[in-house]
Design an enzyme around this catalytic site. Structure first.
Site, mmCIF file in Angstrom:
data_model
loop_
_atom_site.group_PDB
_atom_site.id
_atom_site.type_symbol
_atom_site.label_atom_id
_atom_site.label_comp_id
_atom_site.label_asym_id
_atom_site.label_seq_id
_atom_site.Cartn_x
_atom_site.Cartn_y
_atom_site.Cartn_z
ATOM 1 N N HIS A 41 3.202 -34.040 117.403
ATOM 2 C CA HIS A 41 4.008 -35.116 116.830
ATOM 3 C C HIS A 41 3.441 -36.425 117.388
ATOM 4 C CE1 HIS A 41 7.635 -37.650 116.408
ATOM 5 N NE2 HIS A 41 8.149 -36.729 115.621
ATOM 6 N N ASP B 176 6.493 -30.302 124.967
ATOM 7 C CA ASP B 176 7.357 -31.020 124.048
ATOM 8 C C ASP B 176 8.279 -29.970 123.425
ATOM 9 O OD1 ASP B 176 8.558 -32.115 121.835
ATOM 10 O OD2 ASP B 176 6.744 -33.070 121.043
ATOM 11 N N GLN C 223 11.525 -28.998 119.329
ATOM 12 C CA GLN C 223 11.890 -27.928 118.386
ATOM 13 C C GLN C 223 12.236 -26.627 119.104
ATOM 14 O OE1 GLN C 223 12.311 -28.511 115.131
ATOM 15 N NE2 GLN C 223 11.530 -30.590 115.241
ATOM 16 N N LYS D 125 18.658 -32.855 117.948
ATOM 17 C CA LYS D 125 18.118 -31.681 117.257
ATOM 18 C C LYS D 125 18.772 -30.393 117.722
ATOM 19 C CE LYS D 125 13.774 -33.871 116.045
ATOM 20 N NZ LYS D 125 12.344 -34.035 116.312
ATOM 21 N N CYS E 239 5.552 -37.059 110.883
ATOM 22 C CA CYS E 239 5.097 -37.709 112.124
ATOM 23 C C CYS E 239 3.934 -36.962 112.759
ATOM 24 C CB CYS E 239 6.229 -37.850 113.136
ATOM 25 S SG CYS E 239 7.533 -38.920 112.578
HETATM 26 C C1 PLP Z 1 11.516 -34.865 116.696
HETATM 27 C C2 PLP Z 1 10.331 -34.593 117.525
HETATM 28 C C3 PLP Z 1 9.861 -35.526 118.447
HETATM 29 C C4 PLP Z 1 10.473 -36.883 118.608
HETATM 30 O O1 PLP Z 1 11.817 -36.799 118.949
HETATM 31 P P1 PLP Z 1 12.722 -38.124 118.960
HETATM 32 O O2 PLP Z 1 14.112 -37.559 118.999
HETATM 33 O O3 PLP Z 1 12.429 -38.853 117.689
HETATM 34 O O4 PLP Z 1 12.365 -38.901 120.169
HETATM 35 C C5 PLP Z 1 8.760 -35.182 119.198
HETATM 36 N N1 PLP Z 1 8.178 -33.987 119.078
HETATM 37 C C6 PLP Z 1 8.605 -33.066 118.203
HETATM 38 C C7 PLP Z 1 7.921 -31.747 118.129
HETATM 39 C C8 PLP Z 1 9.689 -33.333 117.391
HETATM 40 O O5 PLP Z 1 10.114 -32.425 116.532
#
Ligand code: PLP
Length: 410
Positions: A127, A204, A207, A230, A368
Site C-alpha cells: 500500500h 503492515d 488487513q 478496518k 492505493c
Molecule cells: C488501509 C491500509 C493502509 C492504510 O490505512 P489507513 O487507515 O488509511 O492509515 C495501509 N496498508 C494496508 C494494507 C491497508 O489496507
C-alpha cells in the site's frame, strides 16, 4: 453446504444499523470492507456514551470524569494487547491509523538508526502507506529502498528476497495481507530470514488484523501496525505495536504534552512508554470505542468469522470465474476474503457506477497500490471484500448485477 447453523449471520447483521439502509432504492450490499468495515451499535454507543457521560481529558485530571475516561482509555490499550498477543500494554501505542504508525517508525527509528547506503526492503504488494514514508526517510538518509519482486499471481519471489538480504539491510517492512488482492504473504519466513540477517521487520497488519489470529510474540515481528476502522472500530485511531527494547531506544515522534516527564526551557525529559509516543490530547473517544470493535470480534471469535468469510470467498470465486472475460487477480490458495478482478473490455470505473445503481458497494481503481497495478500491467481492478456480516445472498446479488452491467457495457 452446512452453513449458518452455528454462525447466525442475521443476528450479526442486526447489530449493524447501516446495513438496513437503501441505496438508489435498493438494499445496500456492502462489499468494500477492505477499505473500511461498518460499525456495530456497540461501537457507535461507546462513542455516544463517552461524550454524554464521562467526557474529560485523561491522565492528568483528579476528578471522577477524568478517572473514568482514563480507565476506559487504558482498558482499550489492554484489549489491544490481548488482541494481538503483545507481552505488555506498554508496547501498544495509539496513533491515528496504519499510515501514522508507519510514518512514526520510519521517522523515529529510521531517522535515528539508518545510515547512508543502508537498505530497506519492501515488497511489490505494498500500500502507498508502506512505500512513501520509507522513500522519504531513504531520501533524507541516503539509504536505498529495495523491492521484493512477485510473479503474475502476486506471489512474492522468496529466492530473490533471500538474495537481497545483505549486511546493509537494516529494515524489512512488509504487508501481511495485501489489501488489493487479499494474498497472505509468507511473513514467518520473511521475518526468520530478516532476523538471521540482523534486520528488523515491520508488518503492515491493516488487513491481517481483522481476518487472521495475530500473536506478535509467535510471529516475532518487531513492529505490527493496524487501523481501528478496518476492524469494526471507529476511524481516527490506529495502533503501533513495537518490542519494548526497540521502542525504548527510539526518540519521540512529536513533542508536546503527555509525552514528557519534566520540561524546563533548558531541558526536557521524556515520559515512559507508551506515553512517550502519545503527545497531546489523544483521540480519547475513538480509542475507547475501539475496544467495542475488538469485543465484537471476540464475541463471535475470529476463527468462526474466518470460516464464514472463506465460505463467502469460495462461493464468490466460483461464480465469478464463470463470467466470460473475467479474470481474478491473485487467485491463489493462501488468501483472505477479497476478490479482485478485471473483465476484458470493461473499465472498472464504468462497472462501479452500474453496480452502485444496483445498491452494490465495491471498490475500483488502484487500491492505493499503483506500483502493484503497474507491475500487473493494469489500470486497476474491481474488488469485492467480505466481512462477518456479509451473506451468500449478497454475493448472488453481486453476480447478478455484474451480469446485468456487462450486458449494458459490452
Ligand atoms: C488501509 C491500509 C493502509 C492504510 O490505512 P489507513 O487507515 O488509511 O492509515 C495501509 N496498508 C494496508 C494494507 C491497508 O489496507
Amino acid at each position: 453446504m452446512q452453513r449458518e447453523t452455528t454462525y447466525d449471520v442475521s443476528a450479526i447483521r442486526k447489530q449493524f444499523p447501516i446495513l438496513s439502509r437503501k441505496v438508489k432504492g435498493k438494499n445496500l450490499v456492502y462489499l468494500d470492507n477492505a477499505a473500511t468495515s461498518q460499525k456495530p451499535s456497540s461501537v457507535i454507543d461507546a462513542l455516544v456514551h463517552y461524550y454524554s457521560h464521562y467526557n474529560a481529558n485523561i491522565h492528568r485530571g483528579l476528578h471522577t470524569l477524568a478517572d473514568e475516561a482514563t480507565a476506559a482509555y487504558e482498558a482499550s490499550r489492554v484489549a489491544v494487547k490481548t488482541f494481538i498477543g503483545a507481552s505488555s500494554p506498554d508496547e501498544i501505542i495509539f496513533t491515528k491509523g496504519t499510515t501514522e504508525s508507519i510514518n512514526l517508525v520510519a521517522k523515529s527509528w529510521g531517522g535515528t538508526f539508518l545510515e547512508k547506503d543502508d537498505e530497506i526492503i519492501i515488497s511489490s504488494l505494498e500500500h502507498h502507506a508502506n512505500i512513501v514514508p520509507w522513500q522519504m526517510i531513504a531520501a533524507e538518509k541516503g539509504a536505498k529502498l529495495r523491492v521484493i519482486p512477485m510473479d503474475d499471481n502476486g506471489l512474492l519471489d522468496m529466492d530473490a528476497y533471500s538474495k537481497m538480504l545483505n549486511a546493509k539491510t537494516k529494515f524489512v517492512s512488509i504487508v501481511h495481507v495485501s489489501n488489493a488482492l487479499g494474498i497472505i504473504n509468507p511473513v514467518e519466513e520473511i521475518i526468520r530470514l530478516a532476523h538471521m540477517n540482523n534486520a528488523l521487520v515491520l508488518l503492515d497488519g491493516a488487513q491481517s488484523s481483522v481476518h487472521l489470529d495475530i500473536d506478535v510474540q509467535t510471529l516475532d515481528c518487531d513492529f505490527y501496525v493496524f487501523s481501528g476502522h478496518k476492524i469494526y472500530g471507529p476511524t481516527g485511531v490506529g495502533v503501533l505495536y513495537g518490542k519494548r527494547h526497540l521502542l525504548e531506544k527510539m526518540p519521540p515522534y512529536q513533542g508536546g504534552g503527555e509525552m514528557i516527564k519534566e520540561v524546563s526551557f533548558e531541558k526536557t525529559t521524556y515520559n515512559e512508554l507508551p506515553f512517550k509516543f502519545e503527545a497531546g490530547t489523544p483521540n480519547i473517544a475513538d480509542v475507547i470505542a475501539l475496544k467495542a470493535g475488538i469485543d465484537f470480534i471476540d464475541s463471535i471469535g475470529k476463527p468462526s468469522i474466518r470460516k464464514h468469510e472463506e465460505m463467502l470467498l469460495e462461493h464468490a470465486s466460483m461464480h465469478l470465474r464463470k463470467i466470460p472475460g473475467l479474470k481474478i487477480i491473485g487467485d491463489v490458495e493462501n488468501k483472505v476474503s477479497v476478490v479482485s478482478f478485471v473483465i476484458d473490455g470493461v473499465h472498472p470505473q464504468d462497472l462501479a457506477i452500474l453496480l452502485d445503481n444496483q445498491g452494490i458497494a465495491v471498490r475500483t481503481g488502484h487500491h492505493c497500490a499503483q506500483p502493484l497495478m503497474q507491475r500487473l500491467g493494469i489500470v486497476g481492478t474491481t474488488r469485492a471484500s467480505f466481512a462477518a456480516y456479509n451473506t451468500i445472498e449478497e454475493i448472488d446479488a453481486l453476480v447478478l448485477a455484474l451480469n446485468k452491467s456487462l450486458k449494458m457495457l459490452l
